[in-house]
Write an enzyme that holds these catalytic residues in place. Structure first.
Site, PDB file in Angstrom:
ATOM      1  N   GLY A  55       0.758  -1.142  -0.160  1.00 20.91           N
ATOM      2  CA  GLY A  55      -0.132  -0.005  -0.004  1.00 20.91           C
ATOM      3  C   GLY A  55       0.884   1.400  -0.196  1.00 20.91           C
ATOM      4  N   GLY A  56       1.795   1.292  -0.568  1.00 20.45           N
ATOM      5  CA  GLY A  56       2.903   2.204  -0.530  1.00 20.45           C
ATOM      6  C   GLY A  56       2.602   3.392  -1.244  1.00 20.45           C
ATOM      7  N   SER A  57       1.662   3.323  -2.101  1.00 24.32           N
ATOM      8  CA  SER A  57       1.228   4.652  -2.902  1.00 24.32           C
ATOM      9  C   SER A  57       0.083   5.207  -2.217  1.00 24.32           C
ATOM     10  CB  SER A  57       0.867   4.229  -4.413  1.00 24.32           C
ATOM     11  OG  SER A  57      -0.298   3.405  -4.315  1.00 24.32           O
ATOM     12  N   GLY A  58      -0.536   4.720  -0.961  1.00 24.49           N
ATOM     13  CA  GLY A  58      -1.638   5.392  -0.396  1.00 24.49           C
ATOM     14  C   GLY A  58      -1.361   6.545   0.476  1.00 24.49           C
ATOM     15  N   TYR A 113     -15.980  -3.913   7.172  1.00 27.44           N
ATOM     16  CA  TYR A 113     -14.400  -3.055   7.594  1.00 27.44           C
ATOM     17  C   TYR A 113     -14.051  -3.382   8.972  1.00 27.44           C
ATOM     18  CZ  TYR A 113     -10.611   0.208   7.154  1.00 27.44           C
ATOM     19  OH  TYR A 113      -9.240   0.546   7.240  1.00 27.44           O
ATOM     20  N   VAL A 139      -7.571   8.833  10.086  1.00 30.00           N
ATOM     21  CA  VAL A 139      -6.390   9.329   9.383  1.00 30.00           C
ATOM     22  C   VAL A 139      -6.585  10.281   8.174  1.00 30.00           C
ATOM     23  CG1 VAL A 139      -3.711   8.853   8.371  1.00 30.00           C
ATOM     24  CG2 VAL A 139      -5.087   7.493   9.906  1.00 30.00           C
ATOM     25  N   HIS A 142     -12.421   9.596   2.819  1.00 24.53           N
ATOM     26  CA  HIS A 142     -12.455   9.862   4.259  1.00 24.53           C
ATOM     27  C   HIS A 142     -13.085  11.153   4.342  1.00 24.53           C
ATOM     28  CE1 HIS A 142      -9.042   6.698   4.245  1.00 24.53           C
ATOM     29  NE2 HIS A 142     -10.000   6.241   4.878  1.00 24.53           N
ATOM     30  N   TRP A 154     -22.783  16.332   4.230  1.00 27.02           N
ATOM     31  CA  TRP A 154     -23.692  15.331   4.372  1.00 27.02           C
ATOM     32  C   TRP A 154     -23.696  14.750   5.884  1.00 27.02           C
ATOM     33  CZ3 TRP A 154     -22.476  11.163  -0.022  1.00 27.02           C
ATOM     34  CH2 TRP A 154     -22.981  11.643  -1.334  1.00 27.02           C
ATOM     35  N   ARG A 179     -15.383  12.825  16.328  1.00 24.49           N
ATOM     36  CA  ARG A 179     -14.217  12.058  15.830  1.00 24.49           C
ATOM     37  C   ARG A 179     -12.854  12.612  16.520  1.00 24.49           C
ATOM     38  NH1 ARG A 179     -18.019   9.510  14.763  1.00 24.49           N
ATOM     39  NH2 ARG A 179     -18.515   8.390  12.903  1.00 24.49           N
TER      40      ARG A 179
END
Length: 281
Positions: free
Chosen positions: A16-19, A103, A133, A146, A168, A175
């Protein structure tokens, strides 16, 4: 996160290095001196390998021979994508609140799996649990991103088009938000210093929990949006509170300084505006 040995230089594979988090770790490693002498860091994206495919996974491990793995690759998204595709989140990530049971349970199964690998094979895996995050390289899509990133894009578009900002939900759910570079710095600490199999929550303190409408105002300030803000209460609020304790983290790192939310939002908004052409929208 997998930690095998500390007796040889680390060869770290980050999936997931590009996230969002992967890019933040890459920044800390390459631009903040996070890479120690002798270490090798590889940041892998889904374009290079489909880790759901066992053959491709084996090929990746044979090629890079990692001593440590930070496994970030996953199907992720915001509240409304969770509500729409809970089954997909369960299948691709490994189902407590109805909005994201897929999830949530997939993530819980990671801890069970880690315990099993340690008990049966002596393998040292652990799970880190960051809360909400945000930061550069996130998914800023209106529907699937997110919450903060989607709101940043909506605010940017509303300012550009001269229209009201449509938020929305009621804006009242609370949070705790953590900046991606803070998460990355903590990930490196976990990799090198945290030896427990039990998970650890990476989060700002409970006192930092705030209503989403407060974050909306910070985003509006950061983008200099002066228009009307409308809360669409016909849309779901999701879970009203997800309060997480960082007491365990503070026992280990009592002096760690988190980026203030307003500062992190400003930095992320600036990145989004300056990198709109490459941002995930």
């Amino acid at each position: 996160m997998d930690s095998q040995t500390k007796t040889e230089p680390m060869r770290v594979l980050v999936t997931g290095g590009s996230g969002l988090v992967g890019k933040a770790i890459e920044h800390v490693v390459k631009q903040e001196g996070g890479c120690l002498e002798g270490e090798q860091w590889t940041f892998l994206s889904s374009k290079e390998a489909n880790l759901v495919d066992l053959q491709q996974t084996r090929a990746v491990f044979e090629k890079y021979r990692p001593t440590h793995v930070i496994h970030l690759a996953a199907k992720v998204g915001g509240l409304y994508l969770h509500m729409k595709e809970n089954l997909h989140f369960l299948i691709h990530n490994g189902p407590p609140h109805d909005s994201n049971f897929g999830y949530s349970h997939a993530k819980r199964m990671i801890d069970i799996q880690n315990r099993g690998y340690f008990a049966q094979h002596g393998r040292r895996y652990t799970a880190v649990i960051p809360t909400n995050v945000y930061g550069p390289y996130d998914n800023f899509n209106f529907e699937n991103g997110h919450v903060l990133s989607a709101l940043m894009h909506k605010t940017y578009a509303a300012k550009k088009e001269g229209t009201p900002l449509q938020v929305w939900g009621s804006g009242t759910p609370r949070r705790q938000f953590i900046y991606s570079l803070d998460v990355a710095r903590l990930f490196l600490w976990v990799l090198r210093e945290y030896d427990e199999i039990d998970p650890i929550i990476l989060s700002v303190g409970e006192e930092e929990e705030l209503p989403i409408k407060d974050a909306v105002e910070m985003i509006a300030d950061a983008l200099d949006f002066k228009g009307q803000i409308v809360f669409d209460t016909s849309k779901s609020d999701g879970q009203m509170k997800k309060t997480a304790s960082n007491a365990k983290l503070r026992r280990y790192l009592p002096d760690f300084t988190f980026t203030p939310l307003s500062e992190g939002i400003k930095k992320t908004c600036d990145w989004f505006v300056n990198n709109y052409d490459i941002a995930r929208t």
